[in-house]
Design a protein around this motif. Sequence first.
Motif, PDB file in Angstrom:
ATOM      1  N   ALA A 120       0.821  -1.210   0.000  1.00 46.40           N
ATOM      2  CA  ALA A 120       0.000   0.000   0.000  1.00 46.40           C
ATOM      3  C   ALA A 120       0.859   1.266   0.000  1.00 46.40           C
ATOM      4  N   LEU A 121       1.960   1.230   0.739  1.00 47.61           N
ATOM      5  CA  LEU A 121       2.815   2.409   0.863  1.00 47.61           C
ATOM      6  C   LEU A 121       3.493   2.753  -0.456  1.00 47.61           C
ATOM      7  N   TYR A 122       3.944   1.718  -1.178  1.00 49.57           N
ATOM      8  CA  TYR A 122       4.712   1.955  -2.410  1.00 49.57           C
ATOM      9  C   TYR A 122       3.937   1.577  -3.669  1.00 49.57           C
ATOM     10  N   ASN A 123       2.660   1.254  -3.519  1.00 50.73           N
ATOM     11  CA  ASN A 123       1.813   0.891  -4.654  1.00 50.73           C
ATOM     12  C   ASN A 123       2.430  -0.273  -5.447  1.00 50.73           C
ATOM     13  N   LEU A 124       2.769  -1.333  -4.726  1.00 51.06           N
ATOM     14  CA  LEU A 124       3.409  -2.491  -5.331  1.00 51.06           C
ATOM     15  C   LEU A 124       2.402  -3.604  -5.585  1.00 51.06           C
ATOM     16  N   PRO A 125       2.662  -4.452  -6.588  1.00 45.72           N
ATOM     17  CA  PRO A 125       1.815  -5.633  -6.784  1.00 45.72           C
ATOM     18  C   PRO A 125       2.107  -6.675  -5.707  1.00 45.72           C
ATOM     19  N   ALA A 126       1.270  -7.698  -5.661  1.00 43.93           N
ATOM     20  CA  ALA A 126       1.435  -8.738  -4.637  1.00 43.93           C
ATOM     21  C   ALA A 126       2.722  -9.531  -4.834  1.00 43.93           C
ATOM     22  N   VAL A 127       3.173  -9.637  -6.090  1.00 45.43           N
ATOM     23  CA  VAL A 127       4.395 -10.381  -6.398  1.00 45.43           C
ATOM     24  C   VAL A 127       5.299  -9.487  -7.235  1.00 45.43           C
ATOM     25  N   VAL A 128       6.530  -9.263  -6.780  1.00 48.49           N
ATOM     26  CA  VAL A 128       7.475  -8.374  -7.469  1.00 48.49           C
ATOM     27  C   VAL A 128       8.615  -9.220  -8.046  1.00 48.49           C
ATOM     28  N   PRO A 129       8.778  -9.280  -9.375  1.00 48.73           N
ATOM     29  CA  PRO A 129       9.899 -10.012  -9.956  1.00 48.73           C
ATOM     30  C   PRO A 129      11.235  -9.397  -9.550  1.00 48.73           C
ATOM     31  N   LEU A 130      12.231 -10.243  -9.344  1.00 48.79           N
ATOM     32  CA  LEU A 130      13.565  -9.798  -8.952  1.00 48.79           C
ATOM     33  C   LEU A 130      14.542  -9.979 -10.108  1.00 48.79           C
ATOM     34  N   THR A 131      15.467  -9.062 -10.229  1.00 41.28           N
ATOM     35  CA  THR A 131      16.486  -9.135 -11.277  1.00 41.28           C
ATOM     36  C   THR A 131      17.845  -8.789 -10.679  1.00 41.28           C
ATOM     37  N   GLY A 132      18.884  -9.043 -11.450  1.00 40.38           N
ATOM     38  CA  GLY A 132      20.234  -8.644 -11.060  1.00 40.38           C
ATOM     39  C   GLY A 132      20.678  -9.215  -9.730  1.00 40.38           C
ATOM     40  N   ALA A 133      21.282  -8.348  -8.898  1.00 38.62           N
ATOM     41  CA  ALA A 133      21.808  -8.784  -7.608  1.00 38.62           C
ATOM     42  C   ALA A 133      20.709  -9.296  -6.685  1.00 38.62           C
ATOM     43  N   HIS A 134      19.499  -8.746  -6.821  1.00 39.02           N
ATOM     44  CA  HIS A 134      18.390  -9.210  -5.986  1.00 39.02           C
ATOM     45  C   HIS A 134      17.989 -10.639  -6.356  1.00 39.02           C
ATOM     46  N   ALA A 135      18.014 -10.944  -7.661  1.00 36.33           N
ATOM     47  CA  ALA A 135      17.726 -12.307  -8.096  1.00 36.33           C
ATOM     48  C   ALA A 135      18.817 -13.261  -7.615  1.00 36.33           C
ATOM     49  N   ASP A 136      20.073 -12.813  -7.674  1.00 37.57           N
ATOM     50  CA  ASP A 136      21.177 -13.659  -7.199  1.00 37.57           C
ATOM     51  C   ASP A 136      21.020 -13.962  -5.710  1.00 37.57           C
ATOM     52  N   ALA A 137      20.665 -12.956  -4.939  1.00 34.37           N
ATOM     53  CA  ALA A 137      20.481 -13.167  -3.499  1.00 34.37           C
ATOM     54  C   ALA A 137      19.329 -14.138  -3.248  1.00 34.37           C
ATOM     55  N   TRP A 138      18.267 -14.013  -4.048  1.00 34.48           N
ATOM     56  CA  TRP A 138      17.145 -14.957  -3.942  1.00 34.48           C
ATOM     57  C   TRP A 138      17.635 -16.379  -4.200  1.00 34.48           C
ATOM     58  N   TRP A 139      18.456 -16.552  -5.240  1.00 35.26           N
ATOM     59  CA  TRP A 139      18.944 -17.890  -5.565  1.00 35.26           C
ATOM     60  C   TRP A 139      19.814 -18.454  -4.444  1.00 35.26           C
ATOM     61  N   ILE A 140      20.657 -17.640  -3.857  1.00 31.60           N
ATOM     62  CA  ILE A 140      21.508 -18.111  -2.760  1.00 31.60           C
ATOM     63  C   ILE A 140      20.641 -18.658  -1.626  1.00 31.60           C
TER      64      ILE A 140
END
Length: 222
Positions: A120-140
């Motif tokens: 609600a604060l940042y007007n984000l969807p329920a699921v946010v795709p990750l890319t780059g370093a954020h995706a790498d951290a997710w994979w770790i």
Amino acid sequence: MSVWLTRIVPDPRSREARRDLTGTAAGNLHRRLMSLFPDEAGPDPRARFGVLFRVEDTPTGPHLLLQSTHQPDLARLPADYGASLSRTLDDLLGALKPGLTLRYRCAASPVRKPGATTRALYNLPAVVPLTGAHADAWWIRQADGAGLQPLTLHSQPLDAARATRPKTAGTTAGIRHARTRFDGTATITDADLLRRKITDGIGRGKAYGCGLLSIAPARGTA
């Protein structure tokens, strides 16, 4: 329980193979591959038969990798669809042990699910795709939860997996899973957990070509 790995090399001359690999291909391939398994399999046949798949780009064209806990009936493919071969992964999975170094590959859909307040604060969807370093951290984090300690990691964005599904009154809704392919080497920390994650898959979009974790012995360890 045996785990089967099937490689299908589609013939580019096959009309049905070309259709399965174009447009909303993830949905086409899901239906095609599920047709290789018994009918009347309950409300979630993909999970029942442990079906996971990935499209591999090769110098000779796309190959399909299909993993399942039930042997697929390859005779159900159209006669001109292409070449196919199944084998079990039982020996490979049975040889896993802590400390063994592996090569891995997984095309997955890394996402973050913000809480209601953050959305609600940042007007984000329920699921946010990750890319780059954020995706790498997710994979770790996913690898750690799969009994692996990554030693090397190379990530590559892929085209999103797209499909459609029936909605209401004859309309359809689009499905989109952002994808990243993760490759590298890792050491096994928990062999039982790794076997379970290989069978279950990683992350979201398993019905649409995401989440198949493939492993092979690293050079010099087999």
